[in-house]
Design a protein around this motif. Sequence first.
Motif, PDB file in Angstrom:
ATOM      1  N   TYR A 230       0.817  -1.208   0.000  1.00 34.60           N
ATOM      2  CA  TYR A 230       0.000   0.000   0.000  1.00 34.60           C
ATOM      3  C   TYR A 230       0.850   1.257   0.000  1.00 34.60           C
ATOM      4  O   TYR A 230       1.943   1.283   0.557  1.00 34.60           O
ATOM      5  N   ILE A 231       0.289   2.271  -0.591  1.00 36.14           N
ATOM      6  CA  ILE A 231       0.948   3.570  -0.534  1.00 36.14           C
ATOM      7  C   ILE A 231       0.832   4.091   0.885  1.00 36.14           C
ATOM      8  O   ILE A 231      -0.259   4.133   1.452  1.00 36.14           O
ATOM      9  N   LEU A 232       1.953   4.452   1.459  1.00 29.33           N
ATOM     10  CA  LEU A 232       1.949   4.949   2.821  1.00 29.33           C
ATOM     11  C   LEU A 232       1.524   6.396   2.870  1.00 29.33           C
ATOM     12  O   LEU A 232       0.525   6.761   3.440  1.00 29.33           O
ATOM     13  N   GLU A 233       2.333   7.203   2.274  1.00 32.82           N
ATOM     14  CA  GLU A 233       2.029   8.619   2.324  1.00 32.82           C
ATOM     15  C   GLU A 233       2.691   9.325   1.156  1.00 32.82           C
ATOM     16  O   GLU A 233       3.662   8.870   0.617  1.00 32.82           O
ATOM     17  N   ILE A 234       2.106  10.425   0.833  1.00 35.72           N
ATOM     18  CA  ILE A 234       2.716  11.262  -0.178  1.00 35.72           C
ATOM     19  C   ILE A 234       3.821  12.038   0.519  1.00 35.72           C
ATOM     20  O   ILE A 234       3.612  12.594   1.579  1.00 35.72           O
ATOM     21  N   PRO A 235       4.970  12.041  -0.060  1.00 33.87           N
ATOM     22  CA  PRO A 235       6.051  12.830   0.532  1.00 33.87           C
ATOM     23  C   PRO A 235       5.641  14.294   0.598  1.00 33.87           C
ATOM     24  O   PRO A 235       4.742  14.721  -0.130  1.00 33.87           O
ATOM     25  N   PRO A 236       6.267  15.049   1.473  1.00 36.56           N
ATOM     26  CA  PRO A 236       5.924  16.466   1.592  1.00 36.56           C
ATOM     27  C   PRO A 236       6.038  17.187   0.263  1.00 36.56           C
ATOM     28  O   PRO A 236       6.812  16.769  -0.604  1.00 36.56           O
ATOM     29  N   PRO A 237       5.261  18.263   0.122  1.00 33.54           N
ATOM     30  CA  PRO A 237       5.174  18.993  -1.148  1.00 33.54           C
ATOM     31  C   PRO A 237       6.529  19.348  -1.747  1.00 33.54           C
ATOM     32  O   PRO A 237       6.716  19.194  -2.953  1.00 33.54           O
ATOM     33  N   GLN A 238       7.450  19.760  -0.894  1.00 32.34           N
ATOM     34  CA  GLN A 238       8.748  20.135  -1.468  1.00 32.34           C
ATOM     35  C   GLN A 238       9.367  18.944  -2.176  1.00 32.34           C
ATOM     36  O   GLN A 238       9.954  19.056  -3.236  1.00 32.34           O
ATOM     37  N   VAL A 239       9.209  17.769  -1.534  1.00 31.63           N
ATOM     38  CA  VAL A 239       9.814  16.575  -2.100  1.00 31.63           C
ATOM     39  C   VAL A 239       9.112  16.153  -3.383  1.00 31.63           C
ATOM     40  O   VAL A 239       9.758  15.841  -4.384  1.00 31.63           O
ATOM     41  N   THR A 240       7.779  16.155  -3.346  1.00 30.91           N
ATOM     42  CA  THR A 240       7.073  15.730  -4.551  1.00 30.91           C
ATOM     43  C   THR A 240       7.355  16.698  -5.686  1.00 30.91           C
ATOM     44  O   THR A 240       7.523  16.289  -6.829  1.00 30.91           O
ATOM     45  N   GLU A 241       7.428  17.955  -5.349  1.00 30.13           N
ATOM     46  CA  GLU A 241       7.710  18.932  -6.397  1.00 30.13           C
ATOM     47  C   GLU A 241       9.085  18.659  -6.995  1.00 30.13           C
ATOM     48  O   GLU A 241       9.274  18.705  -8.214  1.00 30.13           O
ATOM     49  N   LYS A 242      10.013  18.323  -6.112  1.00 34.84           N
ATOM     50  CA  LYS A 242      11.365  18.039  -6.569  1.00 34.84           C
ATOM     51  C   LYS A 242      11.359  16.784  -7.443  1.00 34.84           C
ATOM     52  O   LYS A 242      11.963  16.754  -8.512  1.00 34.84           O
ATOM     53  N   LEU A 243      10.656  15.753  -6.958  1.00 37.75           N
ATOM     54  CA  LEU A 243      10.571  14.506  -7.714  1.00 37.75           C
ATOM     55  C   LEU A 243       9.920  14.719  -9.070  1.00 37.75           C
ATOM     56  O   LEU A 243      10.373  14.203 -10.091  1.00 37.75           O
ATOM     57  N   ARG A 244       8.837  15.478  -9.022  1.00 37.37           N
ATOM     58  CA  ARG A 244       8.126  15.782 -10.253  1.00 37.37           C
ATOM     59  C   ARG A 244       9.060  16.430 -11.253  1.00 37.37           C
ATOM     60  O   ARG A 244       9.165  16.014 -12.406  1.00 37.37           O
ATOM     61  N   ARG A 245       9.732  17.423 -10.759  1.00 35.68           N
ATOM     62  CA  ARG A 245      10.624  18.160 -11.645  1.00 35.68           C
ATOM     63  C   ARG A 245      11.743  17.261 -12.166  1.00 35.68           C
ATOM     64  O   ARG A 245      12.060  17.285 -13.353  1.00 35.68           O
ATOM     65  N   GLU A 246      12.296  16.472 -11.262  1.00 35.02           N
ATOM     66  CA  GLU A 246      13.407  15.609 -11.654  1.00 35.02           C
ATOM     67  C   GLU A 246      12.981  14.587 -12.697  1.00 35.02           C
ATOM     68  O   GLU A 246      13.723  14.296 -13.638  1.00 35.02           O
ATOM     69  N   SER A 247      11.774  14.037 -12.502  1.00 35.16           N
ATOM     70  CA  SER A 247      11.377  13.002 -13.449  1.00 35.16           C
ATOM     71  C   SER A 247      11.096  13.609 -14.821  1.00 35.16           C
ATOM     72  O   SER A 247      11.417  13.015 -15.844  1.00 35.16           O
ATOM     73  N   LEU A 248      10.534  14.788 -14.820  1.00 32.28           N
ATOM     74  CA  LEU A 248      10.313  15.443 -16.110  1.00 32.28           C
ATOM     75  C   LEU A 248      11.643  15.827 -16.751  1.00 32.28           C
ATOM     76  O   LEU A 248      11.833  15.667 -17.958  1.00 32.28           O
ATOM     77  N   GLU A 249      12.547  16.285 -15.906  1.00 35.32           N
ATOM     78  CA  GLU A 249      13.844  16.691 -16.447  1.00 35.32           C
ATOM     79  C   GLU A 249      14.589  15.502 -17.037  1.00 35.32           C
ATOM     80  O   GLU A 249      15.174  15.591 -18.117  1.00 35.32           O
ATOM     81  N   ALA A 250      14.538  14.371 -16.323  1.00 36.89           N
ATOM     82  CA  ALA A 250      15.220  13.176 -16.812  1.00 36.89           C
ATOM     83  C   ALA A 250      14.644  12.736 -18.142  1.00 36.89           C
ATOM     84  O   ALA A 250      15.370  12.405 -19.084  1.00 36.89           O
ATOM     85  N   LEU A 251      13.323  12.741 -18.207  1.00 35.05           N
ATOM     86  CA  LEU A 251      12.656  12.324 -19.438  1.00 35.05           C
ATOM     87  C   LEU A 251      13.039  13.250 -20.591  1.00 35.05           C
ATOM     88  O   LEU A 251      13.366  12.803 -21.696  1.00 35.05           O
ATOM     89  N   THR A 252      13.004  14.543 -20.311  1.00 38.96           N
ATOM     90  CA  THR A 252      13.326  15.526 -21.342  1.00 38.96           C
ATOM     91  C   THR A 252      14.773  15.404 -21.790  1.00 38.96           C
ATOM     92  O   THR A 252      15.079  15.470 -22.976  1.00 38.96           O
ATOM     93  N   ARG A 253      15.630  15.197 -20.815  1.00 47.40           N
ATOM     94  CA  ARG A 253      17.043  15.079 -21.139  1.00 47.40           C
ATOM     95  C   ARG A 253      17.290  13.894 -22.068  1.00 47.40           C
ATOM     96  O   ARG A 253      18.026  13.978 -23.040  1.00 47.40           O
ATOM     97  N   ARG A 254      16.644  12.764 -21.734  1.00 45.20           N
ATOM     98  CA  ARG A 254      16.810  11.578 -22.590  1.00 45.20           C
ATOM     99  C   ARG A 254      16.339  11.873 -24.013  1.00 45.20           C
ATOM    100  O   ARG A 254      16.981  11.519 -24.990  1.00 45.20           O
ATOM    101  N   PHE A 255      15.206  12.528 -24.084  1.00 48.98           N
ATOM    102  CA  PHE A 255      14.633  12.857 -25.395  1.00 48.98           C
ATOM    103  C   PHE A 255      15.573  13.744 -26.194  1.00 48.98           C
ATOM    104  O   PHE A 255      15.882  13.461 -27.356  1.00 48.98           O
ATOM    105  N   LEU A 256      16.056  14.806 -25.572  1.00 47.81           N
ATOM    106  CA  LEU A 256      16.901  15.741 -26.301  1.00 47.81           C
ATOM    107  C   LEU A 256      18.235  15.118 -26.698  1.00 47.81           C
ATOM    108  O   LEU A 256      18.718  15.322 -27.813  1.00 47.81           O
ATOM    109  N   ASN A 257      18.816  14.348 -25.788  1.00 46.81           N
ATOM    110  CA  ASN A 257      20.070  13.683 -26.129  1.00 46.81           C
ATOM    111  C   ASN A 257      19.899  12.819 -27.366  1.00 46.81           C
ATOM    112  O   ASN A 257      20.724  12.835 -28.274  1.00 46.81           O
ATOM    113  N   GLU A 258      18.816  12.076 -27.335  1.00 46.46           N
ATOM    114  CA  GLU A 258      18.544  11.175 -28.459  1.00 46.46           C
ATOM    115  C   GLU A 258      18.387  11.962 -29.761  1.00 46.46           C
ATOM    116  O   GLU A 258      18.990  11.625 -30.773  1.00 46.46           O
ATOM    117  N   ALA A 259      17.591  13.015 -29.683  1.00 45.45           N
ATOM    118  CA  ALA A 259      17.319  13.794 -30.887  1.00 45.45           C
ATOM    119  C   ALA A 259      18.598  14.417 -31.427  1.00 45.45           C
ATOM    120  O   ALA A 259      18.863  14.379 -32.635  1.00 45.45           O
TER     121      ALA A 259
END
Lengths: 139, 139
Positions: free
Chosen positions: A80-109
């Motif tokens: 089960y999902i325990l808890e959502i990490p605090p907003p700062q963390v989720t925001e950081k995670l959100r940003r990081e995951s988007l950044e990683a995805l974007t980086r992979r895309f751009l490198n490839e292109a």
Amino acid sequence: MAEKRLSLHLDFRSGLPIYAQIVEQIQSQLANKILKPGDQLPTVRALAQELRVNFNTVARAYRLLDEARIISTQQGRGTYILEIPPPQVTEKLRRESLEALTRRFLNEAIRMGFSEREVSQMVRDRLKSVKEAKAGEKE
Amino acid sequence: MAEKRLSLHLDFRSGLPIYAQIVEQIQSQLANKILKPGDQLPTVRALAQELRVNFNTVARAYRLLDEARIISTQQGRGTYILEIPPPQVTEKLRRESLEALTRRFLNEAIRMGFSEREVSQMVRDRLKSVKEAKAGEKE
DNA sequence: GTCTCGATTGTACTAATTGTATCATTGTAA
DNA sequence: TTACAATGATACAATTAGTACAATCGAGAC
């Protein structure tokens, strides 16, 4: 019937290990509120079957998330999902995951020889058609 | 998995080192579309056994190809052909491959819950830092 | 109610398969 | 001979798979 379908997309050819991809995507779905506290995740075997991997690989991902206090795995019961990490963390995670995805895309292109200008133009075009499609389907 | 038989022909008497012959022939099969992006190559040991050479020799060839960004070797998993820069294809094909890549990227981002605005902002940011990095490395 | 048993769940340990790192050996040319 | 590149041997590390087991729950039997 609380458990989600949890649609994960694995890339067996990306350098990232399967278990890491599972961890990353669950974290991302968490940060994006697709998963919420109390949600039951698929069982290790069910998810493994769906992803066509060994269930120990899923178990490894779950164990990592458990150690990070993000989920709670309970022998004989489920996960089960325990808890959502605090907003700062989720925001950081959100940003990081988007950044990683974007980086992979751009490198490839860029490695495929496209100029930055071409890429940015194509992204604009595709985003535009995504927006139009979305507007259309509201009927 | 679908790894190829990868029939290579070595000439032990030609002055060319074994590892170089392996590199050369894989590149050639790639150019001739016998190998395609995503294909899994034989494991270093399997190919070594087939060619009757030490697996380190194959590993050396794979390492060179990896450094050249032609394949991706992953400890514990295997070796795969990477997407290759389409050499001199028509403008139409070029455009289509960029569009396909972009479409995959956007679908993934949106599936992960990011807004179009966030995505476009991130692409701008990353493109900017790519440009800066490029400017920087010119010394 | 509670006992039993089977199904389901995660856990632990081990094995198998993969590439990596390091050093030794060999062969050839200067 | 000496130097160096190529190849081989050996040990290692990362990832995934196999197998057995333990905890939990629920359906029936009583």
